[in-house]
Design a protein around this motif. Sequence first.
Motif, PDB file in Angstrom:
ATOM      1  N   MET A  64       0.619  -1.374   0.379  1.00  0.00           N
ATOM      2  CA  MET A  64       0.510  -0.238  -0.470  1.00  0.00           C
ATOM      3  C   MET A  64       0.925   0.831  -0.437  1.00  0.00           C
ATOM      4  SD  MET A  64      -2.921   0.883  -0.029  1.00  0.00           S
ATOM      5  CE  MET A  64      -4.347   1.047   1.169  1.00  0.00           C
ATOM      6  N   ARG A  65       2.008   0.962   0.800  1.00  0.00           N
ATOM      7  CA  ARG A  65       2.977   2.648   0.947  1.00  0.00           C
ATOM      8  C   ARG A  65       3.256   2.163  -0.247  1.00  0.00           C
ATOM      9  NH1 ARG A  65       7.380   4.255  -0.112  1.00  0.00           N
ATOM     10  NH2 ARG A  65       8.724   5.153   1.365  1.00  0.00           N
ATOM     11  N   LEU A  81       0.774   4.554  -2.571  1.00  0.00           N
ATOM     12  CA  LEU A  81      -0.121   5.833  -1.871  1.00  0.00           C
ATOM     13  C   LEU A  81       1.357   6.678  -2.534  1.00  0.00           C
ATOM     14  CD1 LEU A  81      -1.731   5.260   1.322  1.00  0.00           C
ATOM     15  CD2 LEU A  81      -2.004   6.093  -0.429  1.00  0.00           C
ATOM     16  N   GLU A  82       2.159   6.444  -2.455  1.00  0.00           N
ATOM     17  CA  GLU A  82       3.732   7.049  -2.918  1.00  0.00           C
ATOM     18  C   GLU A  82       3.867   7.343  -4.585  1.00  0.00           C
ATOM     19  OE1 GLU A  82       8.973   6.897  -3.106  1.00  0.00           O
ATOM     20  OE2 GLU A  82       7.665   5.035  -2.584  1.00  0.00           O
ATOM     21  N   ILE A 133       0.745   7.403  -6.541  1.00  0.00           N
ATOM     22  CA  ILE A 133       0.415   8.608  -6.620  1.00  0.00           C
ATOM     23  C   ILE A 133      -0.053   9.924  -6.477  1.00  0.00           C
ATOM     24  CG2 ILE A 133      -2.909   8.852  -5.716  1.00  0.00           C
ATOM     25  CD1 ILE A 133      -3.092   6.385  -5.696  1.00  0.00           C
ATOM     26  N   ALA A 134       1.061   9.920  -4.642  1.00  0.00           N
ATOM     27  CA  ALA A 134       1.254  10.940  -4.482  1.00  0.00           C
ATOM     28  C   ALA A 134       2.783  11.794  -5.144  1.00  0.00           C
ATOM     29  CB  ALA A 134       1.812  11.184  -3.003  1.00  0.00           C
ATOM     30  N   LEU A 187      -7.836  11.655  -4.044  1.00  0.00           N
ATOM     31  CA  LEU A 187      -6.755  10.139  -3.803  1.00  0.00           C
ATOM     32  C   LEU A 187      -5.880  11.402  -3.360  1.00  0.00           C
ATOM     33  CD1 LEU A 187      -6.648   8.410  -7.014  1.00  0.00           C
ATOM     34  CD2 LEU A 187      -6.814   7.563  -4.735  1.00  0.00           C
ATOM     35  N   SER A 188      -6.152  12.953  -3.593  1.00  0.00           N
ATOM     36  CA  SER A 188      -4.543  14.098  -3.418  1.00  0.00           C
ATOM     37  C   SER A 188      -4.827  14.012  -1.538  1.00  0.00           C
ATOM     38  CB  SER A 188      -4.940  14.929  -4.342  1.00  0.00           C
ATOM     39  OG  SER A 188      -3.813  16.003  -3.542  1.00  0.00           O
ATOM     40  N   VAL A 214      -5.341  11.830   0.583  1.00  0.00           N
ATOM     41  CA  VAL A 214      -5.227  10.837   1.286  1.00  0.00           C
ATOM     42  C   VAL A 214      -2.887  10.407   0.985  1.00  0.00           C
ATOM     43  CG1 VAL A 214      -5.225   8.236   1.413  1.00  0.00           C
ATOM     44  CG2 VAL A 214      -7.297   9.510   1.527  1.00  0.00           C
ATOM     45  N   SER A 215      -2.937  10.593  -0.191  1.00  0.00           N
ATOM     46  CA  SER A 215      -1.680  10.495  -0.413  1.00  0.00           C
ATOM     47  C   SER A 215      -0.462  11.232  -0.234  1.00  0.00           C
ATOM     48  CB  SER A 215      -1.818   9.862  -2.084  1.00  0.00           C
ATOM     49  OG  SER A 215      -2.004  10.870  -2.991  1.00  0.00           O
ATOM     50  N   PHE A 259      -0.446  10.985   3.378  1.00  0.00           N
ATOM     51  CA  PHE A 259       0.411   9.816   3.978  1.00  0.00           C
ATOM     52  C   PHE A 259       1.797   9.852   3.469  1.00  0.00           C
ATOM     53  CE2 PHE A 259       2.256   6.076   2.381  1.00  0.00           C
ATOM     54  CZ  PHE A 259       3.109   4.911   3.731  1.00  0.00           C
TER      55      PHE A 259
END
Length: 150
Positions: free
Chosen positions: A1-2, A5-6, A8-9, A54-55, A57-58, A61
Motif C-alpha cells: 500500500m505504501r 500511495l507514493e 499516486i502522490a 486521492l490527493s 489521502v496520498s 501519507f
Amino acid sequence: MRKLLEFIATGFYSGKLPKMPGTWGSILAAVLLFFFWPESLWFQLGVIAVTFVLSVVSADFLSKELGSKDPDCVVIDEILGMELALLGLSAQGNLKLVFLGLLLFRIIDIMKPPPIPWFERFPGGWGITIDDALAGVITNMILRMLGGLL
C-alpha cells in the motif's frame, strides 16, 4: 500500500524528476488532459472528485512518511489543480488552451496570491491539496475571461 500511495502522490513518480517537480507534475497533467479530458462536465467532476480524495489521502501519507509538511515530490495536488483549471473547458486536443492553462496555473501556483497561502495552513494532505485546487480555480476563471482570445 505504501508504494501505491507514493506512486499516486508523486504523480506516477513525475514528482521525483530532477528540479521543478511541481512543473513536471503539471506537465504530466497537461499531457493527460490534452489527450483524455472528457467533454462531459459530469465526468470531469467525477475525475476531479476522485483526484481530490486521492490527493488528500496520498499527500497526507507521504508527508508523514517523509516528515515534511509539503514534500516537493508530492505533485498529485498539481494534477488536481490542472484539472480544475480546465474544468468545463474543451481541453481535449486544444493545445493553445492546455498550454495557456499550464502556464497560468504554474504562475499562480508559484506566486501564491492571496487567499491561497491561507489554505496552506490546513493540516496534512488538506493543506497540500487545497492551495493548488484554489490556484486551479483561479486559473479557470482567468481562462474563462480570456475565452474570446482562445
